[in-house]
Design a protein around this motif. Structure first.
Motif, PDB file in Angstrom:
ATOM      1  N   UNK A 227       0.790  -1.074  -0.118  1.00 40.03           N
ATOM      2  CA  UNK A 227       0.127  -0.033  -0.037  1.00 40.03           C
ATOM      3  C   UNK A 227       0.837   1.334   0.018  1.00 40.03           C
ATOM      4  N   UNK A 228       0.786   1.951  -0.927  1.00 37.41           N
ATOM      5  CA  UNK A 228       1.343   3.286  -1.125  1.00 37.41           C
ATOM      6  C   UNK A 228       0.559   4.385  -0.334  1.00 37.41           C
ATOM      7  N   UNK A 229       1.210   5.057   0.560  1.00 34.24           N
ATOM      8  CA  UNK A 229       0.275   5.902   1.209  1.00 34.24           C
ATOM      9  C   UNK A 229       1.252   7.412   1.179  1.00 34.24           C
ATOM     10  N   UNK A 230       0.279   8.429   0.713  1.00 31.84           N
ATOM     11  CA  UNK A 230       0.935   9.618   0.803  1.00 31.84           C
ATOM     12  C   UNK A 230       0.057  10.466   1.921  1.00 31.84           C
ATOM     13  N   UNK A 231       0.387  10.372   3.092  1.00 36.16           N
ATOM     14  CA  UNK A 231      -0.438  10.687   4.283  1.00 36.16           C
ATOM     15  C   UNK A 231       0.237  11.916   5.084  1.00 36.16           C
ATOM     16  N   UNK A 232      -0.542  12.312   6.058  1.00 39.19           N
ATOM     17  CA  UNK A 232       0.035  13.319   6.834  1.00 39.19           C
ATOM     18  C   UNK A 232       1.113  13.104   8.074  1.00 39.19           C
TER      19      UNK A 232
ATOM     20  N   UNK B 169      -4.398  15.278   5.303  1.00 42.51           N
ATOM     21  CA  UNK B 169      -4.226  16.144   6.800  1.00 42.51           C
ATOM     22  C   UNK B 169      -3.066  17.293   6.783  1.00 42.51           C
ATOM     23  N   UNK B 170      -2.149  17.069   6.288  1.00 42.40           N
ATOM     24  CA  UNK B 170      -1.186  18.294   6.313  1.00 42.40           C
ATOM     25  C   UNK B 170      -0.596  18.532   4.739  1.00 42.40           C
ATOM     26  N   UNK B 171      -1.463  19.545   4.318  1.00 35.08           N
ATOM     27  CA  UNK B 171      -1.114  20.001   2.924  1.00 35.08           C
ATOM     28  C   UNK B 171      -0.083  20.820   2.726  1.00 35.08           C
ATOM     29  N   UNK B 172       0.841  20.580   1.774  1.00 31.52           N
ATOM     30  CA  UNK B 172       1.682  21.639   1.224  1.00 31.52           C
ATOM     31  C   UNK B 172       1.563  21.383  -0.573  1.00 31.52           C
TER      32      UNK B 172
ATOM     33  N   UNK C 161     -10.240  17.187   7.188  1.00 33.99           N
ATOM     34  CA  UNK C 161     -10.600  18.544   7.557  1.00 33.99           C
ATOM     35  C   UNK C 161     -11.120  19.062   6.225  1.00 33.99           C
ATOM     36  N   UNK C 162     -12.027  18.325   5.530  1.00 28.82           N
ATOM     37  CA  UNK C 162     -12.873  18.846   4.389  1.00 28.82           C
ATOM     38  C   UNK C 162     -13.540  20.059   4.974  1.00 28.82           C
TER      39      UNK C 162
ATOM     40  N   UNK D 184      -7.538   8.751  20.290  1.00 31.96           N
ATOM     41  CA  UNK D 184      -6.312   8.339  20.018  1.00 31.96           C
ATOM     42  C   UNK D 184      -6.230   9.170  18.456  1.00 31.96           C
ATOM     43  N   UNK D 185      -5.188   9.834  18.398  1.00 28.95           N
ATOM     44  CA  UNK D 185      -4.933  10.602  17.157  1.00 28.95           C
ATOM     45  C   UNK D 185      -4.762   9.384  15.898  1.00 28.95           C
ATOM     46  N   UNK D 186      -5.308   9.831  14.864  1.00 26.15           N
ATOM     47  CA  UNK D 186      -5.106   9.227  13.581  1.00 26.15           C
ATOM     48  C   UNK D 186      -5.823   7.837  13.312  1.00 26.15           C
ATOM     49  N   UNK D 187      -6.909   7.582  14.242  1.00 27.74           N
ATOM     50  CA  UNK D 187      -7.487   6.316  14.109  1.00 27.74           C
ATOM     51  C   UNK D 187      -8.380   6.238  12.747  1.00 27.74           C
ATOM     52  N   UNK D 188      -8.752   7.384  12.409  1.00 29.81           N
ATOM     53  CA  UNK D 188      -9.525   7.618  11.313  1.00 29.81           C
ATOM     54  C   UNK D 188      -8.517   7.239  10.094  1.00 29.81           C
ATOM     55  N   UNK D 189      -7.462   7.968  10.123  1.00 31.22           N
ATOM     56  CA  UNK D 189      -6.297   7.807   9.172  1.00 31.22           C
ATOM     57  C   UNK D 189      -5.936   6.248   8.699  1.00 31.22           C
ATOM     58  N   UNK D 190      -5.828   5.602  10.091  1.00 35.00           N
ATOM     59  CA  UNK D 190      -5.422   4.318  10.328  1.00 35.00           C
ATOM     60  C   UNK D 190      -6.531   3.296   9.619  1.00 35.00           C
ATOM     61  N   UNK D 191      -7.954   3.857   9.685  1.00 37.97           N
ATOM     62  CA  UNK D 191      -8.969   2.972   9.114  1.00 37.97           C
ATOM     63  C   UNK D 191      -9.015   3.060   7.437  1.00 37.97           C
TER      64      UNK D 191
END
Length: 264
Positions: free
Chosen positions: A19-24, A66-69, A96-97, A190-197
């Motif tokens: 799995x390729x993840x481009x994440x925060x 999550x952390x855009x640039x 954060x939509x 716990x931070x990031x549980x949605x991201x983990x999902x």
């Protein structure tokens, strides 16, 4: 449907995915560990020159805003194009939509790339569906029940499987709707549980031709692991610890016994 979910679970376990993840930045370590624990392999690649080659070897792509640039946004758009070209499923996590005009602009560009699956909390899904709400950021101020109609509309508009996370997880595609009620309230601490999902959804869809069934299975795994972890945890810190162990140890029998799902 439960038999099909268990079959999807077993197929994934016999066919681990890359799995390729481009994440925060906040959750990168968390999601990589969760993917390893569930039986997948993570690769956190975002450099522009390697997007084309990377897309040929991965099973699926997860994009989390999550952390855009600007550099990472270009990576996301390029990776989505490569996934489409190489016929790889991809998951959009619209963290954060609705929180800023720039975030909404990026999401508009990503939605045009036709994600296979969109997974977010209620506020994020409602914002994406252009429902008139105020986003509170990455934490949902709306319930998944409130967002159901928005999720149905978003799925129709985009053609994607839409997953709304919350006390109840709704998974929507065309006329299909599944509801999962596993999971523990402490998971929200716990931070990031949605991201983990989203990452786990990416792991399962990489081994399946049925994005709806893969999403239902992944969210079931997420919820069941959360239930098991909460039974042993003293608080959010140890919940995260036990959550990884639960993902790693989860087998067909325990998953089937604990899974709570309704098909509407």
């Amino acid at each position: 449907m439960k038999d099909a979910i268990i079959s999807t679970f077993n197929h994934f376990k016999s066919n681990p995915t890359l799995v390729q993840s481009i994440t925060n930045y906040v959750v990168m370590n968390n999601t990589a560990n969760a993917l390893l624990a569930v039986g997948a392999s993570p690769i956190m690649a975002h450099a522009h020159p390697e997007m084309g080659g990377m897309s040929k070897i991965i099973s699926s792509l997860v994009i989390n805003i999550g952390t855009l640039d600007e550099y990472w946004v270009d990576s996301m758009l390029l990776a989505a194009d490569c996934a489409i070209e190489n016929q790889k499923p991809w998951v959009l996590d619209p963290v954060g939509a609705g929180a800023s005009a720039y975030r909404n602009e990026v999401l508009t560009q990503l939605l045009a790339k036709k994600p296979s699956i969109i997974r977010g909390n209620a506020s994020e899904i409602m914002a994406l569906a252009s429902v008139n709400i105020q986003s509170r950021g990455v934490d949902s101020s709306n319930s998944s029940d409130e967002a159901l109609q928005a999720g149905i509309e978003l799925s129709k508009e985009t053609g994607a499987v839409v997953c709304i996370s919350g006390a109840k997880d709704y998974i929507i595609k065309d006329e299909k709707l599944a509801v999962i009620t596993n999971g523990d309230p402490m998971m929200a601490k716990v931070t990031g549980m949605g991201c983990t999902a989203s990452a786990i959804v990416g792991a399962f869809v990489g081994a399946s031709e049925d994005a709806f069934l893969a999403t239902v299975t992944a969210m079931g795994v997420m919820g069941v692991a959360g239930d098991i972890a909460a039974e042993q945890a003293a608080g959010p810190g140890t919940l995260q610890l036990h959550f990884y162990d639960a993902l790693y140890q989860l087998n067909e029998q325990e998953f089937a016994k604990r899974l709570r799902i309704d098909q509407l």
